[in-house]
Design a protein around this motif. Structure first.
Motif, PDB file in Angstrom:
ATOM      1  N   ASP A   7     -68.278   3.412 -78.996  1.00  0.00           N
ATOM      2  CA  ASP A   7     -68.125   2.065 -78.423  1.00  0.00           C
ATOM      3  C   ASP A   7     -66.716   1.835 -77.905  1.00  0.00           C
ATOM      4  O   ASP A   7     -66.525   1.296 -76.807  1.00  0.00           O
ATOM      5  N   GLU A   8     -65.707   2.212 -78.698  1.00  0.00           N
ATOM      6  CA  GLU A   8     -64.314   2.016 -78.278  1.00  0.00           C
ATOM      7  C   GLU A   8     -64.000   2.845 -77.042  1.00  0.00           C
ATOM      8  O   GLU A   8     -63.333   2.364 -76.111  1.00  0.00           O
ATOM      9  N   LYS A  67     -65.557   1.206 -73.977  1.00  0.00           N
ATOM     10  CA  LYS A  67     -64.861  -0.034 -73.610  1.00  0.00           C
ATOM     11  C   LYS A  67     -63.561   0.281 -72.873  1.00  0.00           C
ATOM     12  O   LYS A  67     -63.222  -0.366 -71.871  1.00  0.00           O
TER      13      LYS A  67
END
Length: 329
Positions: A4-5, A8
């Motif tokens: 996810d990081e 992003k």
């Protein structure tokens, strides 16, 4: 860093992720095109159907990673470790894999057209039906690899290791194999039209039903090779060694075998229409039922040859040594 990081930061415009630890992350179908992952670790990661087009993956670690159907076109994978990675169906057109490790990788249905695989170790790899058109395979190790049905037209194989390679039904049209060692290799039903095999070693090789039309085979060594039913129309076999070769039912229409050695060769039922055997050696050769229509056997040696049921009356035999040792005049 978790998936996810990473996604992003990528969406925010960041592209430099060199050296990251991404072991086991799930990036299935992720879009990471153009990113820099130099030296990053993707061991056991899921990158199935991910887009990494144009990414820099130099020295990246993909041990046992899932890259099936991933988009890796134009990527830089130099010195990357793809050991035991799953690359099934991956798109690697024009990718650079120079020095990459691919031992044990799954490469079924991979598209490597025009890719750079210079010096890559593919020893024993299963490369059946793979697309390697115009690929640079110079100095690559392809020993014992299975390239059955592979498309290699336009590929560069300069200095490649091909010991025990399987090339049956492979597409090698126009490939330069000048001086290459293919001793005992299986090339049955392969397509080698217009290929350059000058000076190559193909002793005891299997070339049955192989398409070699207009191929250049000057001084090639085909001793004891199997060329039964091969298509050698208009091929250049001048000064070739074909002693004890099996050319039964082969098509040698208009082929040039000037000065070739065909001692004890099997040419039974071969089509030798308008072929040139000028000054060739055919001692003890079997020519039963061969088609000698307008075949040039001038000054050839047919001592001990079996020419039963041939149409030698239509052949050019001026100065030839006949089976009984007499000189044809």
């Amino acid at each position: 860093m978790n998936a996810d990081e990473l996604l992003k930061r990528y969406a925010a415009g960041e592209r430099d992720f060199s050296g990251l630890n991404l072991i086991g992350v799930n990036l299935e179908r992720a879009n990471l095109a153009g990113a820099n992952f130099t030296g990053a670790s993707f061991a056991s990661a899921n990158l199935s159907r991910a887009s990494l087009t144009g990414a820099n993956l130099d020295g990246a670690f993909f041990y046992s990673a899932d890259l099936s159907f991933a988009k890796l076109g134009y990527t830089r994978l130099t010195n990357a470790d793809l050991t035991k990675a799953n690359l099934k169906g991956a798109f690697l057109v024009k990718a650079d894999l120079t020095g990459a490790k691919v031992s044990g990788a799954i490469l079924a249905a991979v598209n490597l057209r025009a890719a750079n695989l210079q010096e890559v170790n593919l020893c024993g790899a299963d490369l059946r039906n793979i697309n390697l058109r115009s690929t640079n395979l110079s100095k690559a190790n392809l020993s014992w690899a299975n390239l059955t049905g592979a498309r290699l037209s336009g590929a560069s194989l300069n200095g490649a290791l091909l010991n025990g390679v399987k090339l049956s039904a492979a597409f090698l049209n126009g490939v330069d194999l000048n001086g290459i060692d293919l001793d005992g290799v299986n090339l049955s039903a392969a397509k080698l039209g217009g290929a350059n095999l000058n000076g190559a070693t193909l002793t005891a090789a299997n070339l049955s039903a192989t398409q070699l039309r207009v191929a250049s085979l000057i001084r090639v060594n085909l001793h004891a090779a199997n060329l039964s039913e091969a298509d050698l129309r208009r091929a250049n076999l001048s000064e070739a060694t074909l002693s004890k070769a099996d050319l039964s039912a082969a098509d040698l229409t208009e082929a040039d075998l000037t000065g070739a050695n065909l001692n004890a060769a099997n040419l039974c039922e071969a089509n030798l229409t308008a072929a040139s055997f000028y000054r060739a050696y055919l001692w003890g050769a079997k020519l039963m039922q061969a088609n000698l229509w307008q075949t040039n056997l001038a000054e050839a040696s047919l001592r001990g040859a079996d020419i039963a049921d041939t149409n030698e009356d239509e052949a050019i035999l001026v100065g030839a040594t006949m089976p009984d040792g007499s000189l044809y005049r």
